[in-house]
Scaffold this motif. Sequence first.
Motif, PDB file in Angstrom:
ATOM      1  N   UNK A  95      21.914  20.184  21.472  1.00  0.00           N
ATOM      2  CA  UNK A  95      21.298  20.608  20.193  1.00  0.00           C
ATOM      3  C   UNK A  95      22.054  20.705  19.015  1.00  0.00           C
ATOM      4  N   UNK A  96      22.093  19.754  18.069  1.00  0.00           N
ATOM      5  CA  UNK A  96      22.919  19.891  16.988  1.00  0.00           C
ATOM      6  C   UNK A  96      22.088  19.710  15.568  1.00  0.00           C
ATOM      7  N   UNK A  97      22.465  20.601  14.620  1.00  0.00           N
ATOM      8  CA  UNK A  97      22.035  20.673  13.420  1.00  0.00           C
ATOM      9  C   UNK A  97      22.403  19.492  12.666  1.00  0.00           C
ATOM     10  N   UNK A  98      21.663  19.170  11.706  1.00  0.00           N
ATOM     11  CA  UNK A  98      21.945  17.975  10.721  1.00  0.00           C
ATOM     12  C   UNK A  98      22.847  18.457   9.922  1.00  0.00           C
ATOM     13  N   UNK A  99      23.450  19.519   9.554  1.00  0.00           N
ATOM     14  CA  UNK A  99      24.564  19.976   8.629  1.00  0.00           C
ATOM     15  C   UNK A  99      25.034  21.251   9.303  1.00  0.00           C
ATOM     16  N   UNK A 100      26.701  21.599   8.783  1.00  0.00           N
ATOM     17  CA  UNK A 100      27.228  22.713   9.165  1.00  0.00           C
ATOM     18  C   UNK A 100      26.454  23.821   8.692  1.00  0.00           C
ATOM     19  N   UNK A 101      26.317  24.889   9.256  1.00  0.00           N
ATOM     20  CA  UNK A 101      25.830  26.336   8.760  1.00  0.00           C
ATOM     21  C   UNK A 101      24.275  26.041   8.009  1.00  0.00           C
ATOM     22  N   UNK A 113      32.144  29.847  20.353  1.00  0.00           N
ATOM     23  CA  UNK A 113      33.011  29.442  19.060  1.00  0.00           C
ATOM     24  C   UNK A 113      32.498  29.711  18.031  1.00  0.00           C
ATOM     25  N   UNK A 114      33.320  30.437  17.169  1.00  0.00           N
ATOM     26  CA  UNK A 114      33.140  30.620  15.617  1.00  0.00           C
ATOM     27  C   UNK A 114      34.081  29.828  14.944  1.00  0.00           C
ATOM     28  N   UNK A 115      33.460  29.191  13.689  1.00  0.00           N
ATOM     29  CA  UNK A 115      34.152  28.380  13.156  1.00  0.00           C
ATOM     30  C   UNK A 115      35.081  27.406  13.728  1.00  0.00           C
ATOM     31  N   UNK A 116      34.571  26.637  14.779  1.00  0.00           N
ATOM     32  CA  UNK A 116      35.183  25.748  15.458  1.00  0.00           C
ATOM     33  C   UNK A 116      36.353  26.114  16.069  1.00  0.00           C
ATOM     34  N   UNK A 117      36.232  27.416  16.521  1.00  0.00           N
ATOM     35  CA  UNK A 117      37.349  27.753  17.527  1.00  0.00           C
ATOM     36  C   UNK A 117      38.360  28.997  16.767  1.00  0.00           C
ATOM     37  N   UNK A 118      38.064  29.385  15.802  1.00  0.00           N
ATOM     38  CA  UNK A 118      39.079  30.329  15.064  1.00  0.00           C
ATOM     39  C   UNK A 118      38.640  31.653  15.690  1.00  0.00           C
ATOM     40  N   UNK A 119      37.693  32.256  16.304  1.00  0.00           N
ATOM     41  CA  UNK A 119      37.418  33.080  17.216  1.00  0.00           C
ATOM     42  C   UNK A 119      36.495  32.723  18.437  1.00  0.00           C
ATOM     43  N   UNK A 120      36.765  32.900  19.612  1.00  0.00           N
ATOM     44  CA  UNK A 120      36.067  32.295  20.764  1.00  0.00           C
ATOM     45  C   UNK A 120      35.982  33.612  21.819  1.00  0.00           C
ATOM     46  N   UNK A 121      35.024  33.581  22.503  1.00  0.00           N
ATOM     47  CA  UNK A 121      34.590  34.375  23.379  1.00  0.00           C
ATOM     48  C   UNK A 121      34.383  33.662  24.774  1.00  0.00           C
ATOM     49  N   UNK A 122      35.134  33.566  25.757  1.00  0.00           N
ATOM     50  CA  UNK A 122      35.052  32.714  26.760  1.00  0.00           C
ATOM     51  C   UNK A 122      34.814  33.585  28.251  1.00  0.00           C
ATOM     52  N   UNK A 123      34.017  32.962  28.995  1.00  0.00           N
ATOM     53  CA  UNK A 123      33.500  33.635  30.310  1.00  0.00           C
ATOM     54  C   UNK A 123      34.204  33.226  31.427  1.00  0.00           C
TER      55      UNK A 123
END
Length: 422
Positions: free
Chosen positions: A164-170, A193-203
Motif C-alpha cells: 500500500x503505497x502513497x502517491x508521494x513521500x510524506x 522504518x523512519x526516513x528510509x532507515x535513519x531509525x528502525x525498530x526491528x522485531x
Amino acid sequence: MSSTANLGIIKPLSEQDAQKVVTYNTAVDNLDLSVAGNLSLSVAGSSDVTLTNQASGTPGTQALNKTYTFTGVLTGNINVKFPATGGSSRQFVVFNNTTGAFTLTVKTTAGGSTGIAVTQGKKRLLWTDGTNVYDSITEGGGSITGAASDLSNLTGPTAINTGLILGSDDGGALGSSSKGWSDLFLASGAVINFVNGDVTITHSTNKLTIAGADSGVSLSPVSAGVVAGGLYIGALPSASLDSGSVSDLLHLQGSDGKQSVVVLDDYGSNPAILARRANNTAASPSATASGDTLLNIIGEGYQTNTNAFTGAVAQIRLVAAEAFTSTAQGTRVGIRTTPVGTISALERLQVTSQGSILLAVQGALATNATDGFTYIPTCAGTPTGVPTTQTGQVAMIYDTTNHKFYIYDGGWKGGTVPGAFS
C-alpha cells in the motif's frame, strides 16, 4: 431463433419472422435485466443453486441480472452458480442477505471453477470471465483512485497482496487525530522504518531492536500530573512522585513479592553509575558550586497513617566541597540516617575532601547522651592475634576483662602502663 453470445439475449431469425414483435420485446427485456435488473432469490437449505440462462440451455433469465439479493436460512455451505458461458465476461453485485452459520460462495458451473465467498450481511462487486468468479476491486492488483470518500463504505477484510503505497513521500496519514485505528498487527521479523532507515525498530523472537537512534530516545514530559514524564518498566508508579522535583524518570516496578533490580554487566571493563551536576540550563550550563549535590542515593519507606511513601530517610550523598574550576574540584561524601521516632535525616559520617573521617557529624554530644557514639570492637582479655596489615592504618580494641585500650603497632600497645603508646 438464436441468442447473443455473451448474455443470451434472444435475436429474431429475420424480418419475416412471424414472432418478430415478441422477439424484439424479449430482447429489450433481457437487455434491461442485464443493465438494471435485481433478482431476489431464496437459496435456503444446504444445496447448491444454479441460476438459469437461455444461452446455457437452461431456459430463464436469472443469470442476466445486474444485482442479486440472496435470502433464506442456510443449513450448510452452498455455492450459487452462474452458467458457464464459454468466455463471456460480465460484472455484477451480490448481496448475501442469508442467515445461518454457513458460507455462500459465488462461482460458475464450469468444472474446477474458483469463486468468491460473500460474507453474510455484506455486498460485493464481482465479475466472471465465464469460467471463474473474481473480486472486482482486489483481483489483479489494480488501483483505486479518487477522493478519500470513495473508500468510506468498504467493510470487512480487504486483501492487499503486495504493498500500500502513497502517491508521494510524506503524503498522508494512517488515521487522524479523531479517528484512529484500534490495533496494528505486524508479522514476525517486521521492521518499522523512519526516513528510509535513519531509525528502525526491528522485531525478532521476544525482542525489539532500535537501531540508528544515535541521538537517543526521548520521552517528552507531560504537561500535567504528579509524574512529569518517564520510562516505565513493569508498571506505572503505585504512588505519586513530587512533580516539583522530578521531571524525567526511569521507573522499575517488579511483581508483588519480587525485587526490582538494576544489573550492569561489563566484560573486560568497569561497570559504572555516572551522575553529572551543572547549574543554570542545559543550553547554557554554569559551574558546579560548593555544596551542590553530585549524586544522592536515597532510601524511602511507606507509612499507613496517611498511606504515602516517606521522604528521603536514608541517604548517601556525594557533594562538591568547593566551586568547580578546571583545576579545583574537591568533593566530600556523607551518610545520613533518620533517628528513631523522627522523620528528618541527619548526616552521621563524612569523608572530607582531605580524607578526614568525621564521626558524629551532628556536633558535640551532651554529657548524658545515650546515642551518637563511635563504637570499637572488644575482647575479653589481652589481645594476642596479629591483625592483617592495612597500609597507613592501625587496629584498635578494648579489653573488657582488664579494662584496657590497645592499638596494634608492631605489637599490641596500650593498657594503663604510662607511655604505652610512645
